[in-house]
Write a protein that holds these residues in place. Sequence first.
Motif, PDB file in Angstrom:
ATOM      1  N   GLU A  55       0.810  -1.218   0.000  1.00 16.99           N
ATOM      2  CA  GLU A  55       0.000   0.000   0.000  1.00 16.99           C
ATOM      3  C   GLU A  55       0.840   1.264   0.000  1.00 16.99           C
ATOM      4  O   GLU A  55       0.377   2.335  -0.414  1.00 16.99           O
ATOM      5  CB  GLU A  55      -0.945  -0.007   1.203  1.00 16.99           C
ATOM      6  N   VAL A  56       2.074   1.157   0.451  1.00 18.61           N
ATOM      7  CA  VAL A  56       2.973   2.311   0.463  1.00 18.61           C
ATOM      8  C   VAL A  56       3.131   2.881  -0.938  1.00 18.61           C
ATOM      9  O   VAL A  56       3.230   4.103  -1.125  1.00 18.61           O
ATOM     10  CB  VAL A  56       4.352   1.908   1.034  1.00 18.61           C
ATOM     11  N   ALA A  89      -0.325  -5.159  -9.751  1.00 19.12           N
ATOM     12  CA  ALA A  89      -0.256  -6.498 -10.350  1.00 19.12           C
ATOM     13  C   ALA A  89       1.091  -7.152 -10.064  1.00 19.12           C
ATOM     14  O   ALA A  89       1.162  -8.340  -9.695  1.00 19.12           O
ATOM     15  CB  ALA A  89      -0.493  -6.401 -11.860  1.00 19.12           C
ATOM     16  N   VAL A  90       2.159  -6.391 -10.213  1.00 15.95           N
ATOM     17  CA  VAL A  90       3.505  -6.933  -9.964  1.00 15.95           C
ATOM     18  C   VAL A  90       3.668  -7.334  -8.503  1.00 15.95           C
ATOM     19  O   VAL A  90       4.175  -8.421  -8.180  1.00 15.95           O
ATOM     20  CB  VAL A  90       4.576  -5.893 -10.363  1.00 15.95           C
ATOM     21  N   LEU A  91       3.218  -6.461  -7.608  1.00 18.85           N
ATOM     22  CA  LEU A  91       3.367  -6.738  -6.178  1.00 18.85           C
ATOM     23  C   LEU A  91       2.504  -7.914  -5.736  1.00 18.85           C
ATOM     24  O   LEU A  91       2.935  -8.721  -4.900  1.00 18.85           O
ATOM     25  CB  LEU A  91       3.002  -5.494  -5.374  1.00 18.85           C
ATOM     26  N   ALA A  92       1.304  -8.035  -6.283  1.00 11.83           N
ATOM     27  CA  ALA A  92       0.430  -9.151  -5.908  1.00 11.83           C
ATOM     28  C   ALA A  92       1.060 -10.483  -6.297  1.00 11.83           C
ATOM     29  O   ALA A  92       1.069 -11.440  -5.506  1.00 11.83           O
ATOM     30  CB  ALA A  92      -0.938  -8.994  -6.578  1.00 11.83           C
ATOM     31  N   VAL A  93       1.618 -10.550  -7.505  1.00  9.46           N
ATOM     32  CA  VAL A  93       2.277 -11.782  -7.945  1.00  9.46           C
ATOM     33  C   VAL A  93       3.501 -12.074  -7.082  1.00  9.46           C
ATOM     34  O   VAL A  93       3.739 -13.223  -6.659  1.00  9.46           O
ATOM     35  CB  VAL A  93       2.680 -11.678  -9.431  1.00  9.46           C
ATOM     36  N   ALA A  94       4.273 -11.033  -6.775  1.00  9.01           N
ATOM     37  CA  ALA A  94       5.483 -11.221  -5.959  1.00  9.01           C
ATOM     38  C   ALA A  94       5.137 -11.745  -4.570  1.00  9.01           C
ATOM     39  O   ALA A  94       5.808 -12.640  -4.038  1.00  9.01           O
ATOM     40  CB  ALA A  94       6.245  -9.901  -5.858  1.00  9.01           C
ATOM     41  N   CYS A 119      -3.952 -10.916  -0.802  1.00  4.43           N
ATOM     42  CA  CYS A 119      -3.408 -10.320  -2.025  1.00  4.43           C
ATOM     43  C   CYS A 119      -4.508  -9.778  -2.933  1.00  4.43           C
ATOM     44  O   CYS A 119      -4.254  -8.904  -3.773  1.00  4.43           O
ATOM     45  CB  CYS A 119      -2.561 -11.340  -2.786  1.00  4.43           C
ATOM     46  N   LEU A 120      -5.728 -10.265  -2.775  1.00  9.71           N
ATOM     47  CA  LEU A 120      -6.850  -9.730  -3.543  1.00  9.71           C
ATOM     48  C   LEU A 120      -7.100  -8.264  -3.208  1.00  9.71           C
ATOM     49  O   LEU A 120      -7.683  -7.518  -4.015  1.00  9.71           O
ATOM     50  CB  LEU A 120      -8.121 -10.550  -3.257  1.00  9.71           C
ATOM     51  N   GLN A 121      -6.671  -7.849  -2.027  1.00  9.89           N
ATOM     52  CA  GLN A 121      -6.879  -6.465  -1.598  1.00  9.89           C
ATOM     53  C   GLN A 121      -5.993  -5.489  -2.364  1.00  9.89           C
ATOM     54  O   GLN A 121      -6.328  -4.308  -2.502  1.00  9.89           O
ATOM     55  CB  GLN A 121      -6.579  -6.363  -0.096  1.00  9.89           C
ATOM     56  N   ILE A 122      -4.872  -5.955  -2.888  1.00 11.76           N
ATOM     57  CA  ILE A 122      -3.866  -5.059  -3.466  1.00 11.76           C
ATOM     58  C   ILE A 122      -4.388  -4.269  -4.661  1.00 11.76           C
ATOM     59  O   ILE A 122      -4.308  -3.028  -4.658  1.00 11.76           O
ATOM     60  CB  ILE A 122      -2.585  -5.848  -3.810  1.00 11.76           C
ATOM     61  N   PRO A 123      -4.927  -4.904  -5.704  1.00  6.82           N
ATOM     62  CA  PRO A 123      -5.441  -4.090  -6.820  1.00  6.82           C
ATOM     63  C   PRO A 123      -6.632  -3.218  -6.432  1.00  6.82           C
ATOM     64  O   PRO A 123      -6.821  -2.129  -6.991  1.00  6.82           O
ATOM     65  CB  PRO A 123      -5.827  -5.140  -7.871  1.00  6.82           C
ATOM     66  N   LEU A 124      -7.440  -3.673  -5.486  1.00  4.17           N
ATOM     67  CA  LEU A 124      -8.577  -2.862  -5.033  1.00  4.17           C
ATOM     68  C   LEU A 124      -8.093  -1.578  -4.370  1.00  4.17           C
ATOM     69  O   LEU A 124      -8.616  -0.489  -4.633  1.00  4.17           O
ATOM     70  CB  LEU A 124      -9.440  -3.669  -4.058  1.00  4.17           C
ATOM     71  N   ALA A 125      -7.076  -1.690  -3.510  1.00  4.06           N
ATOM     72  CA  ALA A 125      -6.531  -0.510  -2.833  1.00  4.06           C
ATOM     73  C   ALA A 125      -5.862   0.431  -3.822  1.00  4.06           C
ATOM     74  O   ALA A 125      -5.958   1.660  -3.701  1.00  4.06           O
ATOM     75  CB  ALA A 125      -5.535  -0.947  -1.760  1.00  4.06           C
ATOM     76  N   ALA A 126      -5.176  -0.124  -4.817  1.00  2.84           N
ATOM     77  CA  ALA A 126      -4.527   0.711  -5.832  1.00  2.84           C
ATOM     78  C   ALA A 126      -5.554   1.527  -6.608  1.00  2.84           C
ATOM     79  O   ALA A 126      -5.343   2.705  -6.910  1.00  2.84           O
ATOM     80  CB  ALA A 126      -3.714  -0.165  -6.779  1.00  2.84           C
ATOM     81  N   ALA A 127      -6.679   0.915  -6.937  1.00  2.00           N
ATOM     82  CA  ALA A 127      -7.733   1.626  -7.668  1.00  2.00           C
ATOM     83  C   ALA A 127      -8.364   2.723  -6.814  1.00  2.00           C
ATOM     84  O   ALA A 127      -8.759   3.773  -7.331  1.00  2.00           O
ATOM     85  CB  ALA A 127      -8.800   0.628  -8.122  1.00  2.00           C
ATOM     86  N   VAL A 176     -11.631  -7.645   6.035  1.00  2.00           N
ATOM     87  CA  VAL A 176     -10.728  -6.763   5.296  1.00  2.00           C
ATOM     88  C   VAL A 176     -11.137  -6.684   3.827  1.00  2.00           C
ATOM     89  O   VAL A 176     -11.211  -5.596   3.235  1.00  2.00           O
ATOM     90  CB  VAL A 176      -9.272  -7.262   5.421  1.00  2.00           C
ATOM     91  N   LEU A 177     -11.404  -7.825   3.211  1.00  2.00           N
ATOM     92  CA  LEU A 177     -11.747  -7.853   1.776  1.00  2.00           C
ATOM     93  C   LEU A 177     -13.093  -7.184   1.503  1.00  2.00           C
ATOM     94  O   LEU A 177     -13.237  -6.449   0.521  1.00  2.00           O
ATOM     95  CB  LEU A 177     -11.749  -9.300   1.277  1.00  2.00           C
ATOM     96  N   VAL A 178     -14.064  -7.434   2.369  1.00  2.00           N
ATOM     97  CA  VAL A 178     -15.375  -6.796   2.190  1.00  2.00           C
ATOM     98  C   VAL A 178     -15.251  -5.279   2.313  1.00  2.00           C
ATOM     99  O   VAL A 178     -15.823  -4.519   1.508  1.00  2.00           O
ATOM    100  CB  VAL A 178     -16.386  -7.341   3.226  1.00  2.00           C
ATOM    101  N   GLY A 179     -14.504  -4.811   3.298  1.00  2.00           N
ATOM    102  CA  GLY A 179     -14.332  -3.372   3.495  1.00  2.00           C
ATOM    103  C   GLY A 179     -13.655  -2.706   2.312  1.00  2.00           C
ATOM    104  O   GLY A 179     -14.047  -1.606   1.888  1.00  2.00           O
ATOM    105  N   GLN A 180     -12.632  -3.341   1.741  1.00  2.00           N
ATOM    106  CA  GLN A 180     -11.911  -2.754   0.615  1.00  2.00           C
ATOM    107  C   GLN A 180     -12.789  -2.691  -0.638  1.00  2.00           C
ATOM    108  O   GLN A 180     -12.777  -1.706  -1.369  1.00  2.00           O
ATOM    109  CB  GLN A 180     -10.654  -3.569   0.315  1.00  2.00           C
ATOM    110  N   MET A 181     -13.549  -3.755  -0.888  1.00  2.00           N
ATOM    111  CA  MET A 181     -14.445  -3.763  -2.040  1.00  2.00           C
ATOM    112  C   MET A 181     -15.532  -2.698  -1.904  1.00  2.00           C
ATOM    113  O   MET A 181     -15.858  -1.984  -2.868  1.00  2.00           O
ATOM    114  CB  MET A 181     -15.088  -5.148  -2.189  1.00  2.00           C
TER     115      MET A 181
END
Length: 487
Positions: A55-56, A89-94, A119-127, A176-181
């Motif tokens: 998230e940083v 995408a890169v960070l989620a795969v890593a 890791c599903l949270q990562i692209p959601l937070a980026a958006a 966590v996932l519900v809140g991010q979505m």
Amino acid sequence: MSLLGTAVHAFKWSLLGEAASRLVGPLVFIILARVLAPQDFGVVAAATVAISFSEVFWFNGLSRALIQHPDDNPAAADAVFWINLALAAVLAVALLLAAPALAWFFGDPRVADVLRWLCLQIPLAAACSVMTALMQKRFQFARLFWIRIASTAGPGLASIPLALSGWGYWALVAGVLVGQMLQLLLLWHFSQWRPRARIDRALSADLLRFGRWSLLSGLLGWLYGWLDAIVVGHFLGSEEMGLYRTGNTFVTVVFGMVFAPLMPVLFSLFSRAQHDVPRLREALITVAHAIALLALPIGMGLYALREDVGAVVFGAQWTGVGTVIGLLAISHAIGWIAGANGELYRAVGKPYVETFTMALMIVVYVPVYLFAIRSGLQAFLDARVALSALALLAHVVVSWRVIDIEPRRWVRSCVWAGTAAGVAALLVRWLDRAPEGLASGPLLAAMAGVLAYGAMILLLEFSFLQRLWSILRTRSPAQPAAELPRG
């Protein structure tokens, strides 16, 4: 309306949003803490280390650059959105590939599965990051208020029933996932901006030049904020990490209720006045003075009532959490005094100043943490308080060299608040532990401490309180606001 008046109006909405989210959030947190065990929180905290690292890249990197960028250019938002999404995408795969290694580091195989789902949270937070940054840039904190309320309540609605049904730490993951979505859906609904499939390369390069320093500062901030939990989790295990991190979360919630709404408003405010250094200097020291008046009594009060707070909030299964809360409260109180410094450095285009300061402190923190943890959690907590005082001293010296705020001004902003808070905390401690015939109980002791502190501050800081009131009495954008002195 004056610049400060705009900030005060935005701060009120930011404060309402933060207060609402931090009323709902702690309630959910306390309910879950009474249902789940310290180990459950420890497992999720270990996986969250990696997620918070990702998230940083958007919340402290290009999103900061977008707010600081002088023009409200949709092309800048487009560039930040697509760069952030590619990084996600890169960070989620890593992190998916690194999950087994992280589980080995913390000595708990459950961490790997939790990390894979988070890791599903990562692209959601980026958006979410670009839409949030644009609303902050435009001082649309009223909209953010409603988004914060809904996206904070969502995790509780998901987590609590699952926890009561015996899902354990998976209840926390689901929340966590519900809140991010939910946050993404609400931001998309309220935001007027929509991403376009193009990137301005020249503009992207300009944003990246600023963002690289802000990003580096954010990465150091992540290490600064998580290094303690990482050390505790690695050396003492998931249960101790859960105890430590949960106590730290409680303290963070208490201080965040008061101060977290101030930071995004300050960054937007400082960015608008980035060329008026004398004005910014006065604004920063005024903010630090006001923070000290609140942070020091909160910290010392929690320390004085640490056993009572731990027992009432968390219950019998959380033995030792009171000690964690008390000492970390002192540490947080000291740290918040210079909490706005980094916002000013970034706003005036010098994010590397905070980066340098944090890098310097990390060099000191690492060996002290590694030495203290070998003597147990108590020694580690004592070391944290000492390091917070040292970090404040470093921030004072840096602000002196960079923006010419003399150290004596920092001392003046803290000395009376610290003295009054110390006396009030001693009174609270004595009343809480008084002989049976004089015992008042923790609630009455806390009330006596608040009254004693208020009386002392009214006497010692009357002129500053008058000045602060003249600033805060701004009620709407239609009314003029009192200006801060210009140095």
